[in-house]
Scaffold this active site. Structure first.
Site, short mmCIF file in Angstrom:
data_model
loop_
_atom_site.label_atom_id
_atom_site.label_comp_id
_atom_site.label_asym_id
_atom_site.label_seq_id
_atom_site.Cartn_x
_atom_site.Cartn_y
_atom_site.Cartn_z
N LYS A 137 71.65 82.10 65.08
CA LYS A 137 71.80 80.63 64.91
C LYS A 137 73.51 80.23 64.57
O LYS A 137 73.59 80.89 63.63
CB LYS A 137 70.85 80.18 63.82
CG LYS A 137 71.24 78.71 63.36
CD LYS A 137 70.27 77.87 64.00
CE LYS A 137 70.39 76.35 63.44
NZ LYS A 137 69.50 75.51 64.16
N PRO A 173 51.32 75.62 72.93
CA PRO A 173 50.60 74.69 72.25
C PRO A 173 50.88 74.64 70.57
O PRO A 173 51.34 75.43 70.12
CB PRO A 173 49.14 75.14 72.33
CG PRO A 173 49.30 76.55 72.60
CD PRO A 173 50.77 76.83 73.06
N LEU A 215 50.29 75.20 66.99
CA LEU A 215 49.37 76.23 66.37
C LEU A 215 49.14 75.80 64.97
O LEU A 215 49.83 75.50 64.21
CB LEU A 215 50.33 77.38 66.48
CG LEU A 215 50.29 77.77 67.79
CD1 LEU A 215 51.43 79.23 67.85
CD2 LEU A 215 49.29 78.33 68.65
N1 LIG Z 1 53.93 75.43 68.34
C1 LIG Z 1 53.74 74.93 66.97
N2 LIG Z 1 52.82 74.82 66.27
C2 LIG Z 1 52.77 74.43 64.98
N3 LIG Z 1 53.95 73.77 64.30
C3 LIG Z 1 55.08 73.90 65.26
C4 LIG Z 1 55.26 74.43 66.42
N4 LIG Z 1 56.56 74.02 66.80
C5 LIG Z 1 57.04 73.65 65.90
N5 LIG Z 1 56.27 73.23 64.86
C6 LIG Z 1 56.65 72.77 63.64
O1 LIG Z 1 57.31 71.55 63.86
C7 LIG Z 1 58.60 71.49 62.66
C8 LIG Z 1 59.84 71.42 63.87
O2 LIG Z 1 59.90 72.80 64.41
P1 LIG Z 1 61.42 73.53 64.58
O3 LIG Z 1 60.81 74.80 65.42
O4 LIG Z 1 61.84 73.85 63.23
O5 LIG Z 1 62.17 72.53 65.24
P2 LIG Z 1 63.68 72.48 65.90
O6 LIG Z 1 64.18 73.82 65.62
O7 LIG Z 1 63.99 72.05 66.90
O8 LIG Z 1 64.50 71.50 64.95
C9 LIG Z 1 58.30 72.84 61.99
O9 LIG Z 1 57.61 72.26 60.83
C10 LIG Z 1 57.56 73.67 62.56
O10 LIG Z 1 56.97 74.48 61.72
MG LIG Z 2 65.73 74.84 64.34
#
Ligand SMILES: Nc1ncnc2c1ncn2[C@@H]1O[C@H](COP(=O)(O)OP(=O)(O)O)[C@@H](O)[C@H]1O
Ligand SMILES: [Mg+2]
Length: 213
Positions: free
Chosen positions: A33, A184, A186
């Site tokens: 990152k 999906p 999760l």
């Molecule tokens: N496939 C998934 N299943 C459950 N929760 C998810 C999933 N993808 C993302 N989240 C939740 O959604 C929120 C945003 O996801 P994140 O990966 O941090 O997004 P980004 O990196 O694009 O900002 C977090 O709280 C993460 O745990």
């Molecule tokens: Mg992120």
């Protein structure tokens, strides 16, 4: 040049970090990152390490880790540091480097430079993460247009969320882009559930492969 895959999204909070955790594990890669804005909660690198169950050396250190949760250009100003976009270079690794952007493509790193300009300079192929729900067609097609305008290679779109067959179909056809799969929602989001869902949803061959020595 390092084999890398740049993971971006139509917006912040789409699920890039969760997707990167699944992808880094699927590809036996390393995660990076480059610019992290906001250090209060778990950082994205810490989340990926936890969700992908990676040893510490498979998570590379950020180039800029900013305390303020804001757009990188503003977070840097508030923190009193200056991001130097021209100094950002893909790290060398014998594994595929999964790179997570900050927010979406048109995020400013400084008052002059957008993240998408750094991606264009690197030339690394991009995966575009998109929501499945209402609003995604517009955001996804705009992001695809911005990538094409700069001749940035696009591997395809990875959806995150509940199935919405028509949104996935129309983005594939109007965007003329491969649909790589759909992760999906999760619940609970555990390392084991993520690894299993990711293997079901995506194919290793859709992404850059580790070059054999
Ligand atoms: N496939 C998934 N299943 C459950 N929760 C998810 C999933 N993808 C993302 N989240 C939740 O959604 C929120 C945003 O996801 P994140 O990966 O941090 O997004 P980004 O990196 O694009 O900002 C977090 O709280 C993460 O745990
Ligand atoms: Mg992120």
């Amino acid at each position: 040049m390092a084999r890398a895959c740049f993971v971006t999204a139509t917006d912040t909070d789409v699920g890039k970090t969760v997707f990167c955790a699944g992808l880094t594990r699927l590809l036996d890669g390393v995660y990076w990152k480059p610019v992290q804005a906001g250090l209060a909660d778990e950082t994205d690198a810490e989340t990926v390490r936890r969700l992908a169950e990676l040893p510490p050396e498979r998570v590379l250190p950020e180039a800029w880790a900013l305390h303020t949760p804001a757009s990188p250009h503003l977070a840097a100003e508030i923190d009193g540091v200056e991001i130097e976009p021209e100094a950002l270079a893909l790290p060398a690794s014998d594994r595929v480097v999964v790179v997570e952007g900050a927010g979406g493509l048109m995020v400013p790193l400084t008052r002059r430079t957008l993240l998408i300009e750094v991606i264009a300079r690197w030339g690394a192929p991009v995966v575009l993460c998109a929501r499945t729900r209402l609003g995604t067609i517009n955001h996804t097609l705009l992001s695809i247009e911005a990538l094409r305008r700069r001749a940035i290679p696009l591997l395809g779109v990875a959806f995150v969320g509940e199935a919405h067959a028509e949104n996935e179909r129309i983005i594939g056809s109007l965007g003329e882009v491969p649909i790589l799969g759909r992760l999906p929602h999760l619940d609970p989001l555990t390392p084991a559930a993520l690894a299993a869902a990711f293997e079901r949803a995506f194919k290793r061959e859709s992404f850059p492969q580790r070059s054999l020595p």
